[in-house]
Design an enzyme around this catalytic site. Structure first.
Site, PDB file in Angstrom:
ATOM      1  N   ALA A  81       1.218  -1.028   0.038  1.00  0.00           N
ATOM      2  CA  ALA A  81      -0.122  -0.241  -0.034  1.00  0.00           C
ATOM      3  C   ALA A  81       0.607   1.143   0.147  1.00  0.00           C
ATOM      4  CB  ALA A  81      -0.931  -0.214   0.840  1.00  0.00           C
ATOM      5  N   TYR A 182      -5.979   8.587   1.749  1.00  0.00           N
ATOM      6  CA  TYR A 182      -5.755   7.520   2.935  1.00  0.00           C
ATOM      7  C   TYR A 182      -6.761   6.287   3.354  1.00  0.00           C
ATOM      8  CZ  TYR A 182      -2.751   4.660   5.492  1.00  0.00           C
ATOM      9  OH  TYR A 182      -2.272   3.117   6.019  1.00  0.00           O
TER      10      TYR A 182
HETATM   11  C1  UD1 Z   1       0.096   6.868  10.327  1.00  0.00           C
HETATM   12  C2  UD1 Z   1       0.528   6.014   8.807  1.00  0.00           C
HETATM   13  C3  UD1 Z   1      -0.177   5.548   8.203  1.00  0.00           C
HETATM   14  C4  UD1 Z   1      -1.441   4.297   9.241  1.00  0.00           C
HETATM   15  C5  UD1 Z   1      -1.112   5.406  10.355  1.00  0.00           C
HETATM   16  C6  UD1 Z   1      -1.859   4.158  11.739  1.00  0.00           C
HETATM   17  C7  UD1 Z   1       2.482   6.941   7.681  1.00  0.00           C
HETATM   18  C8  UD1 Z   1       2.790   7.818   6.417  1.00  0.00           C
HETATM   19  N1  UD1 Z   1       1.643   6.979   8.171  1.00  0.00           N
HETATM   20  O1  UD1 Z   1      -0.334   8.149   9.850  1.00  0.00           O
HETATM   21  O2  UD1 Z   1       0.378   4.795   6.998  1.00  0.00           O
HETATM   22  O3  UD1 Z   1      -2.098   3.839   9.156  1.00  0.00           O
HETATM   23  O4  UD1 Z   1      -0.723   5.906  11.238  1.00  0.00           O
HETATM   24  O5  UD1 Z   1      -1.789   4.924  12.498  1.00  0.00           O
HETATM   25  O6  UD1 Z   1       3.441   6.037   7.659  1.00  0.00           O
HETATM   26  N2  UD1 Z   1       3.429  15.120  12.081  1.00  0.00           N
HETATM   27  C9  UD1 Z   1       4.564  16.326  12.369  1.00  0.00           C
HETATM   28  N3  UD1 Z   1       5.462  16.767  11.867  1.00  0.00           N
HETATM   29  C10 UD1 Z   1       5.530  15.884  10.551  1.00  0.00           C
HETATM   30  C11 UD1 Z   1       5.342  14.310  10.080  1.00  0.00           C
HETATM   31  C12 UD1 Z   1       3.957  13.887  10.720  1.00  0.00           C
HETATM   32  O7  UD1 Z   1       3.622  17.071  13.026  1.00  0.00           O
HETATM   33  O8  UD1 Z   1       6.625  16.565  10.181  1.00  0.00           O
HETATM   34  C13 UD1 Z   1       2.306  15.189  12.969  1.00  0.00           C
HETATM   35  C14 UD1 Z   1       0.684  14.708  11.899  1.00  0.00           C
HETATM   36  O9  UD1 Z   1       0.660  15.856  11.642  1.00  0.00           O
HETATM   37  C15 UD1 Z   1       0.070  13.883  12.801  1.00  0.00           C
HETATM   38  C16 UD1 Z   1       0.937  12.661  13.458  1.00  0.00           C
HETATM   39  O10 UD1 Z   1       2.671  13.311  13.104  1.00  0.00           O
HETATM   40  O11 UD1 Z   1      -0.186  14.507  13.964  1.00  0.00           O
HETATM   41  C17 UD1 Z   1       1.382  11.321  13.325  1.00  0.00           C
HETATM   42  O12 UD1 Z   1       1.513  11.655  11.409  1.00  0.00           O
HETATM   43  P1  UD1 Z   1       1.770  10.951  10.371  1.00  0.00           P
HETATM   44  O13 UD1 Z   1       2.941  10.040  11.517  1.00  0.00           O
HETATM   45  O14 UD1 Z   1       2.272  11.048   9.266  1.00  0.00           O
HETATM   46  O15 UD1 Z   1       1.255   9.316  10.875  1.00  0.00           O
HETATM   47  P2  UD1 Z   1      -0.344   9.507  10.438  1.00  0.00           P
HETATM   48  O16 UD1 Z   1      -0.776  10.554   9.614  1.00  0.00           O
HETATM   49  O17 UD1 Z   1      -1.465   9.139  12.039  1.00  0.00           O
END
Ligand code: UD1
Length: 370
Positions: A81, A182
């Site tokens: 995916a 997604y």
């Molecule tokens: C992630 C996964 C998704 C999975 C889900 C399950 C990825 C890309 N996404 O999504 O596949 O299904 O977990 O829980 O692995 N953030 C920041 N700074 C950054 C990046 C992110 O502050 O540089 C914040 C985001 O805004 C969010 C949190 O961190 O609030 C988590 O983001 P992310 O790791 O992308 O995870 P999910 O969106 O939860």
């Protein structure tokens, strides 16, 4: 009973751990993976995949390759995916094609070449906002995130009287609220799996994963999970960029525990027909993990608070893992500080290209950070 297990997307971060866990249980493992550049860089061979794994390089949407990969297979673990919530909001056709058409092609093939069981990786993203409790102690299930009207407005969802709602663990019974492309594609994957396995005499299981982390995450992929992104930034001497105010909460679950959940999903007699949350059972804010990671990596760099949200992101969602614990005996084992220390040790030995600004520009150019 030992089986031949096909893991789609098995050369990826989670897949490699799942492959190892299956081998440790005595199964034979075959992987089909297209080794996309965003995850694997320009490498021709996957890194970190056990040598006993039989590798088929190809796209699951390619019927010929898939049919070959399915030959003699007893069960399938479906991980292939696209995984970025933010990226899914502009790479719409790619996400729908890989995640949903890919799953459809897989099942089209499974109708002719059925297997005993299919375990699919779903996601907590399908819940949208998790469950909340209001100031009067009522459980609120249908919180929908609305963009902030003014910069000073609170990030947390409020009830009708403007009082803050408190996030509480979300069980599988919460109605899905599909807030990103997604999430939508993951829900389709989950439903296709449960519907078609039942229709064709196979067993189907869906695991709704929270935020998996651990050594081996794709550090140079700016669309990967937040811990890998932060690790890559810190490793390059750059501050992590925190969306919103950093108080959004998630459950970070170690990838070895995730792999264990897949083994249970594959083997346990009570798993078929079920959907199970997979988390650590502990929730943390994004700011807290940025701070703990910087300290584990010994890089005292303060994060930058963007004060903007990624469109499609949810505010809080934390895991209720009582069902998988009760039904399948799942016990997350990895302590978070130990997990971070191991991640830090691993990152120190890696080269990570910092492409985070590139990814941020992609989102900003389309008005997807606000
Ligand atoms: C992630 C996964 C998704 C999975 C889900 C399950 C990825 C890309 N996404 O999504 O596949 O299904 O977990 O829980 O692995 N953030 C920041 N700074 C950054 C990046 C992110 O502050 O540089 C914040 C985001 O805004 C969010 C949190 O961190 O609030 C988590 O983001 P992310 O790791 O992308 O995870 P999910 O969106 O939860």
């Amino acid at each position: 009973m030992a089986e031949l297990v096909l893991i789609t997307g098995g050369a990826g971060f989670i897949g490699r751990y799942v492959a190892r866990a299956c081998l440790a249980r005595g199964h034979r493992v075959r992987v089909i993976d297209s080794l996309i550049e965003q995850v694997h860089g320009s490498r021709a061979a996957p890194e970190g995949l056990d040598r006993e794994v039989e590798m088929v390089v190809g796209d699951i949407r390619d019927t010929d390759v898939l049919s070959r990969a399915l030959r003699g297979v007893d069960s399938v673990i479906h991980l292939a995916a696209e995984v970025g919530v933010g990226q899914s909001m502009y790479a719409v056709d790619r996400y729908v094609s890989v995640n949903d058409h890919g799953t459809a092609v897989l099942f089209q093939q499974l109708i002719d070449q059925p297997v005993r069981r299919v375990v699919v990786a779903s996601s907590m993203s399908i819940y949208g906002e998790g469950l909340y409790r209001d100031a009067d102690g009522r459980i609120i299930e249908d919180v929908v995130r609305v963009p902030r009207a003014r910069p000073g407005d609170p990030w947390d969802p409020l009830d009708r009287q403007g009082r803050p709602l408190v996030p509480i663990p979300t069980p599988e019974s919460k109605r899905p609220t599909l807030a990103s492309v997604y999430a939508l594609t993951k829900y389709v994957q989950e439903r296709l799996t449960l519907t078609l396995t039942q229709a064709y005499g196979m067993e189907g299981v869906a695991l709704r994963l929270w935020n998996a982390y651990g050594p081996g995450q794709a550090l140079s992929n700016p669309y990967t999970g937040v811990l890998a992104i932060f690790a890559s930034r810190l490793h390059n001497g750059q501050p992590p960029i925190i969306f919103e105010d950093g108080e959004q909460r998630r459950d970070f679950v170690h990838v070895e525990d995730v792999a264990e959940a897949f083994v249970l999903g594959l083997e346990h007699e009570r798993a078929p027909g079920g959907v199970f949350n997979v988390g650590s059972g502990e929730d943390r804010s994004v700011s807290e993990v940025a701070r703990l990671l910087a300290s584990a990596m010994d890089r005292p760099i303060a994060p930058e608070i963007a004060g903007k949200a990624r469109v499609g992101d949810i505010r809080h969602c934390i895991a209720d893992i009582s069902s998988i614990t009760r039904e399948l005996g799942f016990r997350p084992r990895k302590d978070f500080s130990r997990g971070l220390a191991e991640l830090a040790e691993w990152v120190a030995r890696q080269e990570a290209r910092d492409r985070v600004q590139e990814a941020r520009r992609e989102l900003e150019a389309r008005g997807l950070v606000a």
